[in-house]
Design a protein around this motif. Sequence first.
Motif, PDB file in Angstrom:
ATOM      1  N   LYS A 183       0.848  -1.191   0.000  1.00  0.00           N
ATOM      2  CA  LYS A 183       0.000   0.000   0.000  1.00  0.00           C
ATOM      3  C   LYS A 183       0.878   1.233   0.000  1.00  0.00           C
ATOM      4  N   PHE A 184       0.309   2.319  -0.472  1.00  0.00           N
ATOM      5  CA  PHE A 184       1.023   3.587  -0.494  1.00  0.00           C
ATOM      6  C   PHE A 184       0.024   4.727  -0.447  1.00  0.00           C
ATOM      7  N   SER A 185       0.512   5.923  -0.149  1.00  0.00           N
ATOM      8  CA  SER A 185      -0.315   7.115  -0.086  1.00  0.00           C
ATOM      9  C   SER A 185       0.112   8.078  -1.168  1.00  0.00           C
ATOM     10  N   VAL A 186      -0.854   8.701  -1.829  1.00  0.00           N
ATOM     11  CA  VAL A 186      -0.583   9.785  -2.758  1.00  0.00           C
ATOM     12  C   VAL A 186      -0.986  11.055  -2.015  1.00  0.00           C
ATOM     13  N   VAL A 187      -0.037  11.979  -1.868  1.00  0.00           N
ATOM     14  CA  VAL A 187      -0.284  13.185  -1.073  1.00  0.00           C
ATOM     15  C   VAL A 187       0.103  14.428  -1.870  1.00  0.00           C
ATOM     16  N   ASN A 188      -0.423  15.574  -1.444  1.00  0.00           N
ATOM     17  CA  ASN A 188      -0.043  16.852  -2.033  1.00  0.00           C
ATOM     18  C   ASN A 188       1.426  17.131  -1.760  1.00  0.00           C
ATOM     19  N   ALA A 189       2.070  17.826  -2.681  1.00  0.00           N
ATOM     20  CA  ALA A 189       3.481  18.160  -2.521  1.00  0.00           C
ATOM     21  C   ALA A 189       3.671  19.339  -1.579  1.00  0.00           C
ATOM     22  N   GLU A 190       2.636  20.067  -1.284  1.00  0.00           N
ATOM     23  CA  GLU A 190       2.765  21.280  -0.471  1.00  0.00           C
ATOM     24  C   GLU A 190       2.843  21.003   0.995  1.00  0.00           C
TER      25      GLU A 190
END
Length: 133
Positions: free
Chosen positions: A126-133
Motif C-alpha cells: 500500500k502507499f499514499s498519494v499526497v499533495n506536494a505542499e
Amino acid sequence: MQVKSFVLCEQIRQENTGKFMLLGVFGTDVVVNNMPAADRWKNPLVFGALFALKINRDVDAGLYSVKVKANNGTVLSSELTLEIKKDGASYIQLPLNIALLLKGPSEVSLVIYKKDSSEAVAEVGKFSVVNAE
C-alpha cells in the motif's frame, strides 16, 4: 502465500535476460505528487509495482486476482490474473502497471483475492498519494 517484497516506481522494464529494471523508485509510505497545483488531479497517475511472493504450490495452486483499490478516485488499470500451478519455484516476482485517476490525496492498496471471491488472501502493498505542499 507470503509477500516478501514490494517496490513502487514510475516504470518497470524487463531486460532480455528476464531481469526487471525499475525507474523512479518511490518510498512505499508516501508518493509525493509534484505536478502544478492547478493540474494536479486532472490527469491519470501511472505507477509500476513489483512484488515477490513466497508460495507453497501444493497449498496455493489456483487462480487469483490482484486488485488495486483507491479510496479517493478511480482505478483505471485492470486487475491482474495470477495462476499458480502445482509445479515450479516457491518464489515468484510479478510486475504490475497501475493507472489511477484521483480526486485528491488517496490511500492505495494492492490485494490478492481468490479468483471470483471477495475473500482477501494477502495484501501485496500500500502507499499514499499526497499533495506536494
